[in-house]
Design a protein around this motif. Structure first.
Motif, PDB file in Angstrom:
ATOM      1  N   ILE A  69      40.252  37.464  40.400  1.00 18.46           N
ATOM      2  CA  ILE A  69      41.510  38.156  40.710  1.00 18.46           C
ATOM      3  C   ILE A  69      42.620  37.634  39.793  1.00 18.46           C
ATOM      4  O   ILE A  69      43.392  38.406  39.220  1.00 18.46           O
ATOM      5  N   MET A  70      42.700  36.313  39.652  1.00 22.15           N
ATOM      6  CA  MET A  70      43.742  35.719  38.810  1.00 22.15           C
ATOM      7  C   MET A  70      43.589  36.186  37.360  1.00 22.15           C
ATOM      8  O   MET A  70      44.553  36.669  36.754  1.00 22.15           O
ATOM      9  N   TYR A  71      42.390  36.042  36.811  1.00 23.97           N
ATOM     10  CA  TYR A  71      42.173  36.433  35.413  1.00 23.97           C
ATOM     11  C   TYR A  71      42.377  37.932  35.225  1.00 23.97           C
ATOM     12  O   TYR A  71      42.882  38.371  34.197  1.00 23.97           O
ATOM     13  N   TYR A  72      41.963  38.716  36.217  1.00 25.49           N
ATOM     14  CA  TYR A  72      42.128  40.175  36.167  1.00 25.49           C
ATOM     15  C   TYR A  72      43.613  40.519  36.034  1.00 25.49           C
ATOM     16  O   TYR A  72      44.000  41.310  35.174  1.00 25.49           O
TER      17      TYR A  72
ATOM     18  N   GLY B 255      32.782  33.683  50.954  1.00 20.87           N
ATOM     19  CA  GLY B 255      33.545  32.902  51.923  1.00 20.87           C
ATOM     20  C   GLY B 255      34.879  32.426  51.376  1.00 20.87           C
ATOM     21  O   GLY B 255      35.535  31.573  51.973  1.00 20.87           O
ATOM     22  N   VAL B 256      35.298  32.966  50.234  1.00 23.27           N
ATOM     23  CA  VAL B 256      36.576  32.591  49.614  1.00 23.27           C
ATOM     24  C   VAL B 256      37.719  33.393  50.232  1.00 23.27           C
ATOM     25  O   VAL B 256      38.809  32.874  50.436  1.00 23.27           O
TER      26      VAL B 256
ATOM     27  N   LYS C 168      39.755  46.789  56.795  1.00 22.41           N
ATOM     28  CA  LYS C 168      41.046  47.225  56.251  1.00 22.41           C
ATOM     29  C   LYS C 168      41.055  47.183  54.731  1.00 22.41           C
ATOM     30  O   LYS C 168      42.115  47.168  54.116  1.00 22.41           O
ATOM     31  N   LEU C 169      39.886  47.185  54.136  1.00 20.21           N
ATOM     32  CA  LEU C 169      39.782  47.015  52.687  1.00 20.21           C
ATOM     33  C   LEU C 169      40.492  48.128  51.921  1.00 20.21           C
ATOM     34  O   LEU C 169      41.171  47.861  50.932  1.00 20.21           O
ATOM     35  N   GLU C 170      40.363  49.366  52.369  1.00 21.58           N
ATOM     36  CA  GLU C 170      40.984  50.481  51.641  1.00 21.58           C
ATOM     37  C   GLU C 170      42.502  50.332  51.603  1.00 21.58           C
ATOM     38  O   GLU C 170      43.123  50.541  50.561  1.00 21.58           O
ATOM     39  N   VAL C 171      43.094  49.961  52.719  1.00 17.91           N
ATOM     40  CA  VAL C 171      44.544  49.764  52.780  1.00 17.91           C
ATOM     41  C   VAL C 171      44.943  48.589  51.895  1.00 17.91           C
ATOM     42  O   VAL C 171      45.918  48.659  51.141  1.00 17.91           O
ATOM     43  N   LEU C 172      44.173  47.511  51.950  1.00 14.21           N
ATOM     44  CA  LEU C 172      44.443  46.331  51.129  1.00 14.21           C
ATOM     45  C   LEU C 172      44.387  46.679  49.640  1.00 14.21           C
ATOM     46  O   LEU C 172      45.268  46.296  48.872  1.00 14.21           O
ATOM     47  N   LEU C 173      43.369  47.430  49.243  1.00 12.17           N
ATOM     48  CA  LEU C 173      43.230  47.812  47.836  1.00 12.17           C
ATOM     49  C   LEU C 173      44.394  48.691  47.390  1.00 12.17           C
ATOM     50  O   LEU C 173      44.921  48.506  46.282  1.00 12.17           O
TER      51      LEU C 173
ATOM     52  N   ILE D   3      46.259  35.555  45.907  1.00 12.91           N
ATOM     53  CA  ILE D   3      45.012  34.879  46.274  1.00 12.91           C
ATOM     54  C   ILE D   3      45.168  34.143  47.603  1.00 12.91           C
ATOM     55  O   ILE D   3      44.274  34.201  48.460  1.00 12.91           O
ATOM     56  N   LYS D   4      46.289  33.494  47.810  1.00 10.91           N
ATOM     57  CA  LYS D   4      46.523  32.792  49.082  1.00 10.91           C
ATOM     58  C   LYS D   4      46.576  33.779  50.239  1.00 10.91           C
ATOM     59  O   LYS D   4      46.119  33.477  51.342  1.00 10.91           O
ATOM     60  N   GLY D   5      47.119  34.961  50.000  1.00  7.05           N
ATOM     61  CA  GLY D   5      47.156  35.981  51.029  1.00  7.05           C
ATOM     62  C   GLY D   5      45.773  36.491  51.385  1.00  7.05           C
ATOM     63  O   GLY D   5      45.504  36.891  52.539  1.00  7.05           O
ATOM     64  N   LEU D   6      44.861  36.489  50.415  1.00  2.00           N
ATOM     65  CA  LEU D   6      43.492  36.945  50.649  1.00  2.00           C
ATOM     66  C   LEU D   6      42.588  35.847  51.217  1.00  2.00           C
ATOM     67  O   LEU D   6      41.544  36.145  51.796  1.00  2.00           O
ATOM     68  N   ALA D   7      43.002  34.590  51.017  1.00  2.00           N
ATOM     69  CA  ALA D   7      42.146  33.455  51.328  1.00  2.00           C
ATOM     70  C   ALA D   7      41.741  33.392  52.787  1.00  2.00           C
ATOM     71  O   ALA D   7      42.485  33.792  53.681  1.00  2.00           O
ATOM     72  N   LYS D   8      40.555  32.858  52.981  1.00  2.00           N
ATOM     73  CA  LYS D   8      40.020  32.635  54.339  1.00  2.00           C
ATOM     74  C   LYS D   8      40.777  31.455  54.939  1.00  2.00           C
ATOM     75  O   LYS D   8      40.913  30.415  54.322  1.00  2.00           O
ATOM     76  N   ARG D   9      41.255  31.644  56.136  1.00  2.00           N
ATOM     77  CA  ARG D   9      42.031  30.567  56.784  1.00  2.00           C
ATOM     78  C   ARG D   9      41.170  29.798  57.741  1.00  2.00           C
ATOM     79  O   ARG D   9      40.276  30.179  58.322  1.00  2.00           O
TER      80      ARG D   9
END
Length: 195
Positions: free
Chosen positions: A83-86, A141-142, A149-154, A189-195
């Motif tokens: 994601i970062m490199y993208y 697991g990252v 909710k993947l479609e909304v997230l994308l 990335i932090k928003g996507l991260a597993k908590r």
């Protein structure tokens, strides 16, 4: 010179002239002169200036897709790094895609809707690529499981990326924000991260 070589030369010269002077201020005569081709040769390959411009922008978009595909298909990278490199690579390539920038301008959309299909195809392509990365991150697991909710997230991620295009490229703030791209991508990335 072969037909393909002639066509590629016309596209290359047109990209340079459109990029320097803009769509409206570049004529087919000027392109033919700079390419050292007869004007009829241009019209043999492209029915109109609009068709040639679409090909120029399509070439820039294909360059973007090719470069981003290398990141998406890299099996050694974890999803958070992808994601970062993208995001960073996307901004770097978009910065060089001067004809694509022209297509972002409001006055351009009012008069030249012929580029809309390219932008919509790019949105769909990015939707798939980013979906693949996020699903990979979920499987690794990252990232948290956003599958429901993947479609909304994308859609939101693409809106953020597209929202950055105006200040970065039209308002010429790319160089100002470039040192902060990694930080900006870390927020996502932090928003996507597993908590």
């Amino acid at each position: 010179m072969s037909i393909d070589a002639t066509k590629n030369k016309i596209i290359s010269v047109a990209a340079r002239l459109f990029g320097k002077y803009g769509f409206n201020k570049t004529s087919m005569n000027e392109i033919a002169l700079a390419a050292r081709k007869a004007k009829g040769s241009l019209y043999y390959h492209f029915a109109s200036k609009e068709e040639l411009y679409v090909k120029v922008v399509a070439t820039e978009i294909q360059n973007l897709k090719d470069s981003l595909s290398i990141i998406v298909n890299n099996t050694e990278l974890k999803a958070d790094k992808k994601i970062m490199y993208y995001m960073i690579k996307r901004m770097e390539i978009m910065h060089l895609a001067v004809n694509y920038h022209d297509s972002l301008k409001a006055d351009f959309f009012e008069h030249f809707e012929f580029v809309d299909n390219l932008r919509q195809e790019l949105d769909k392509w990015e939707h798939i690529q980013l979906g693949n990365i996020i699903n990979q991150g979920i499987d690794q697991g990252v990232f948290a499981n956003y599958k429901g909710k993947l479609e909304v997230l994308l859609d939101m991620v693409i809106m953020v990326l597209k929202g950055l295009e105006i200040p970065f490229f039209i308002q010429d703030k790319y160089d100002e924000f470039r040192p902060h791209f990694e930080f900006l991508s870390e927020i996502l990335i932090k928003g996507l991260a597993k908590r």
